[in-house]
Each structure stands twice: as structure tokens, then as C-alpha cells.
Design a protein around this motif. Structure first.
Motif, PDB file in Angstrom:
ATOM      1  N   LEU A 143     -34.578  13.090  -7.037  1.00  0.00           N
ATOM      2  CA  LEU A 143     -33.738  12.642  -5.932  1.00  0.00           C
ATOM      3  C   LEU A 143     -32.276  12.501  -6.343  1.00  0.00           C
ATOM      4  N   THR A 144     -32.037  12.064  -7.571  1.00  0.00           N
ATOM      5  CA  THR A 144     -30.658  11.963  -8.064  1.00  0.00           C
ATOM      6  C   THR A 144     -29.997  13.336  -8.086  1.00  0.00           C
ATOM      7  N   ALA A 145     -30.718  14.339  -8.596  1.00  0.00           N
ATOM      8  CA  ALA A 145     -30.166  15.693  -8.675  1.00  0.00           C
ATOM      9  C   ALA A 145     -29.885  16.262  -7.288  1.00  0.00           C
ATOM     10  N   LEU A 146     -30.806  16.075  -6.353  1.00  0.00           N
ATOM     11  CA  LEU A 146     -30.638  16.632  -5.007  1.00  0.00           C
ATOM     12  C   LEU A 146     -29.477  15.979  -4.255  1.00  0.00           C
ATOM     13  N   ILE A 147     -29.418  14.648  -4.298  1.00  0.00           N
ATOM     14  CA  ILE A 147     -28.372  13.949  -3.539  1.00  0.00           C
ATOM     15  C   ILE A 147     -26.999  14.145  -4.182  1.00  0.00           C
ATOM     16  N   SER A 148     -26.921  14.058  -5.507  1.00  0.00           N
ATOM     17  CA  SER A 148     -25.628  14.251  -6.181  1.00  0.00           C
ATOM     18  C   SER A 148     -25.119  15.668  -5.969  1.00  0.00           C
ATOM     19  N   ASN A 149     -26.023  16.646  -5.930  1.00  0.00           N
ATOM     20  CA  ASN A 149     -25.627  18.036  -5.681  1.00  0.00           C
ATOM     21  C   ASN A 149     -25.015  18.182  -4.288  1.00  0.00           C
ATOM     22  N   ALA A 150     -25.627  17.519  -3.302  1.00  0.00           N
ATOM     23  CA  ALA A 150     -25.116  17.586  -1.930  1.00  0.00           C
ATOM     24  C   ALA A 150     -23.735  16.956  -1.812  1.00  0.00           C
ATOM     25  N   VAL A 151     -23.515  15.840  -2.503  1.00  0.00           N
ATOM     26  CA  VAL A 151     -22.214  15.165  -2.458  1.00  0.00           C
ATOM     27  C   VAL A 151     -21.158  15.961  -3.223  1.00  0.00           C
ATOM     28  N   LYS A 152     -21.511  16.395  -4.426  1.00  0.00           N
ATOM     29  CA  LYS A 152     -20.555  17.059  -5.319  1.00  0.00           C
ATOM     30  C   LYS A 152     -19.975  18.330  -4.698  1.00  0.00           C
ATOM     31  N   HIS A 153     -20.813  19.081  -3.989  1.00  0.00           N
ATOM     32  CA  HIS A 153     -20.378  20.379  -3.474  1.00  0.00           C
ATOM     33  C   HIS A 153     -19.934  20.328  -2.010  1.00  0.00           C
ATOM     34  N   HIS A 154     -19.841  19.124  -1.469  1.00  0.00           N
ATOM     35  CA  HIS A 154     -19.332  18.986  -0.101  1.00  0.00           C
ATOM     36  C   HIS A 154     -17.832  19.255  -0.101  1.00  0.00           C
ATOM     37  N   ASP A 155     -17.347  19.862   0.952  1.00  0.00           N
ATOM     38  CA  ASP A 155     -15.928  20.245   1.012  1.00  0.00           C
ATOM     39  C   ASP A 155     -15.082  19.290   1.836  1.00  0.00           C
ATOM     40  N   ARG A 156     -15.646  18.172   2.256  1.00  0.00           N
ATOM     41  CA  ARG A 156     -14.911  17.201   3.049  1.00  0.00           C
ATOM     42  C   ARG A 156     -15.066  15.810   2.451  1.00  0.00           C
ATOM     43  N   SER A 157     -14.207  14.900   2.867  1.00  0.00           N
ATOM     44  CA  SER A 157     -14.240  13.547   2.324  1.00  0.00           C
ATOM     45  C   SER A 157     -15.315  12.686   2.972  1.00  0.00           C
ATOM     46  N   SER A 158     -15.930  13.198   4.028  1.00  0.00           N
ATOM     47  CA  SER A 158     -17.030  12.487   4.667  1.00  0.00           C
ATOM     48  C   SER A 158     -18.128  13.478   5.013  1.00  0.00           C
ATOM     49  N   GLY A 159     -19.350  12.981   5.085  1.00  0.00           N
ATOM     50  CA  GLY A 159     -20.455  13.875   5.401  1.00  0.00           C
ATOM     51  C   GLY A 159     -21.745  13.101   5.570  1.00  0.00           C
ATOM     52  N   GLN A 160     -22.773  13.845   5.933  1.00  0.00           N
ATOM     53  CA  GLN A 160     -24.085  13.232   6.142  1.00  0.00           C
ATOM     54  C   GLN A 160     -25.129  13.959   5.311  1.00  0.00           C
ATOM     55  N   ILE A 161     -26.003  13.187   4.683  1.00  0.00           N
ATOM     56  CA  ILE A 161     -27.096  13.728   3.885  1.00  0.00           C
ATOM     57  C   ILE A 161     -28.393  13.161   4.447  1.00  0.00           C
ATOM     58  N   VAL A 162     -29.322  14.041   4.789  1.00  0.00           N
ATOM     59  CA  VAL A 162     -30.588  13.624   5.381  1.00  0.00           C
ATOM     60  C   VAL A 162     -31.714  13.898   4.384  1.00  0.00           C
ATOM     61  N   VAL A 163     -32.436  12.852   4.034  1.00  0.00           N
ATOM     62  CA  VAL A 163     -33.571  12.972   3.115  1.00  0.00           C
ATOM     63  C   VAL A 163     -34.859  12.881   3.933  1.00  0.00           C
ATOM     64  N   THR A 164     -35.679  13.921   3.865  1.00  0.00           N
ATOM     65  CA  THR A 164     -36.919  13.930   4.621  1.00  0.00           C
ATOM     66  C   THR A 164     -38.107  14.137   3.692  1.00  0.00           C
ATOM     67  N   CYS A 165     -39.246  13.674   4.142  1.00  0.00           N
ATOM     68  CA  CYS A 165     -40.490  13.912   3.413  1.00  0.00           C
ATOM     69  C   CYS A 165     -41.614  14.042   4.433  1.00  0.00           C
ATOM     70  N   ARG A 166     -42.426  15.062   4.270  1.00  0.00           N
ATOM     71  CA  ARG A 166     -43.569  15.265   5.152  1.00  0.00           C
ATOM     72  C   ARG A 166     -44.716  15.862   4.342  1.00  0.00           C
ATOM     73  N   SER A 167     -45.880  15.890   4.912  1.00  0.00           N
ATOM     74  CA  SER A 167     -47.038  16.478   4.249  1.00  0.00           C
ATOM     75  C   SER A 167     -47.545  17.643   5.079  1.00  0.00           C
ATOM     76  N   ASP A 168     -47.897  18.739   4.409  1.00  0.00           N
ATOM     77  CA  ASP A 168     -48.485  19.870   5.131  1.00  0.00           C
ATOM     78  C   ASP A 168     -49.969  20.031   4.791  1.00  0.00           C
ATOM     79  N   GLY A 169     -50.537  18.976   4.205  1.00  0.00           N
ATOM     80  CA  GLY A 169     -51.950  19.007   3.852  1.00  0.00           C
ATOM     81  C   GLY A 169     -52.192  19.228   2.377  1.00  0.00           C
ATOM     82  N   THR A 170     -51.634  20.289   1.841  1.00  0.00           N
ATOM     83  CA  THR A 170     -51.804  20.594   0.417  1.00  0.00           C
ATOM     84  C   THR A 170     -50.612  20.170  -0.418  1.00  0.00           C
TER      85      THR A 170
END
Length: 244
Positions: A143-170
Motif C-alpha cells: 500500500l505504501t508503494a501504490l499510494i506514494s507512486n500515485a502522489v509522486k507522479h501527480h502533476d498537480r498540487s491537489s488530487g484524489q486517490i481512491v483505494v478499493t478492494c473487492r473479491s472475485d471469488g478466487t
């Protein structure tokens, strides 16, 4: 590190995924050499600072080419230190932990507290599955890698990051979506390579190991990671599938 895992059953060993004996030997070597190198790099980071302090105490004005050289040394040693930290993180995936039932909300709380997201950014949770079964260190790293990557490579001073989790059975499907500039389709596979950056390091500081770490964790848990385009909008979604 605080304890975020909620135990619902006896710990079990981590899966081995697709890691071969040869790969493990290489990763053991990376772990040892990165750890030893970092001690020397930490000294190199401190030496320019000591030199600068000694010159200032001696009444020597630090400007011109001397100031530029010290700043260059600081920048490059800091960059080398980050690379070694990320190499250590890469080599530590799957080490010294067991399978646990992880409270995903608690992990997110810990990650966000540790990262200190910039004020202009908002992290939204859409968690259909409340927990994941994996190693505690690995889920924190993921989660640290995913969220920091989204922030680091954003091109604006503000933004939104959505974290989702779901199950597809397997599989449990964890994804992090941002509204940044996005990633060109022909780079979707390339970004998961080790030491890969799409911009010069003078523009975006980083080792290029973030998504390589994500991919390794996904493979360890018999899953995969991929980049998905945000249909009709800006940004990128990185989706990670982990065997349930």
C-alpha cells in the motif's frame, strides 16, 4: 511499526509464488550488499554537511562552485540512499513474516500516518473486502508503494486517490486509482521493471523500484499487477490481484 494485523487463525507460512531457488539466492545477495553499502552511503551523506559546517565555523564563505558541488553531492548521495532503501525493501518481500488475516483499514491508517500525504490530496476508501490474508510487512509495503507512486507522479498540487478492494471469488483485487496525468499505454508493462522511471530523476526523484516491488508482492501471492486506464478521464489505476 505498530501491530495492525488481527489474528483469526493460526499463522501459516507465506506462499512461495514463482520465486525460484536461483532468484532467492540473488535476492539474498542484494539484501546483504544493500545493507552493508548503506552504512557507507550514510557516511557520505553526512560528510558534505560536516565540511560545510567546518568551513562556516572557520569563517569561510561557501558560494559559487563550492556551494554547487556540495549541493550536487547532497543530491546524489541522497538519491543513492533512496535506491539502497528500495533495494532492501525489494529483497525483504516475503521475509520474516507469516500469513495473517490483515485488517485493511488499520493498515491504511498506518500507511497514511507514516506517509503524511500532501495537504491538497484526498485518499478515499472503497473497501468491499475488509481484510486480506498475507504477511503484515508485505501489505504495508504494497500500500505504501501504490499510494506514494500515485502522489509522486501527480502533476498537480491537489488530487484524489481512491483505494478499493473487492473479491472475485478466487482472488482479492486491490487497486489504487489517481486522477494524475496517466501512463501511456505502451509503458503499462515497462513501469513494473526494476529501476524504471519514465521521467529523468532530476524531474521526479525516485529509484524506479516502487511498482517493481508491487509486482513482486503480487507474484509472491500467486497473483499479478497491471495498469488500467481510467476510461474517459485523467489518471491511472494500478490493480493488484492476490490469491484469496
Amino acid at each position: 511499526m505498530t501491530r495492525t494485523a488481527q489474528m483469526h487463525e493460526t499463522d501459516t507460512a507465506l506462499p512461495t509464488g514463482s520465486i525460484s531457488a536461483d532468484s532467492k539466492e540473488i535476492e539474498d545477495f542484494i539484501y546483504l550488499i544493500s545493507h552493508d553499502f548503506r552504512t557507507s552511503v550514510r557516511a557520505l551523506i553526512e560528510l558534505p554537511q560536516w565540511i560545510e559546517e567546518d568551513l562556516a565555523e572557520a569563517g569561510v564563505k561557501i558560494d559559487g562552485s563550492v556551494a554547487e558541488s556540495i549541493e550536487l553531492m547532497n543530491r546524489h548521495t541522497g538519491r543513492l540512499d533512496r535506491m539502497l532503501v528500495d533495494l532492501l525493501t525489494f529483497s525483504r518481500v516475503g521475509r520474516m513474516q507469516t500469513m495473517e488475516q490483515i485488517d485493511l483499514n488499520a493498515v491504511l491508517d498506518e500507511v497514511l500516518e507514516e506517509m503524511r500525504i500532501p495537504p491538497g490530496f484526498k485518499v478515499v476508501r472503497a473497501l468491499e473486502c475488509a481484510d486480506l490474508k498475507m504477511g503484515e510487512i508485505d501489505v504495508l509495503t504494497l500500500l505504501t508503494a501504490l499510494i506514494s507512486n500515485a502522489v509522486k507522479h501527480h502533476d498537480r498540487s491537489s488530487g484524489q486517490i481512491v483505494v478499493t478492494c473487492r473479491s472475485d471469488g478466487t482472488h482479492s483485487v486491490l487497486s489504487v486509482q489517481d486522477n494524475g496525468p496517466g501512463i501511456a499505454t505502451d509503458h503499462h508493462d515497462r513501469v513494473f521493471g526494476a529501476m524504471t522511471t519514465l521521467k529523468p530523476r532530476d524531474e521526479v526523484e525516485g529509484s524506479g523500484m516502487g511498482l517493481a516491488i508491487v509486482k513482486k508482492i503480487a507474484k509472491l501471492y500467486n497473483g499479478d499487477a497491471q495498469v488500467i486506464e481510467n476510461a474517459g478521464s485523467r489518471g491511472t489505476t494500478v490493480e493488484v490481484r492476490l490469491q484469496a
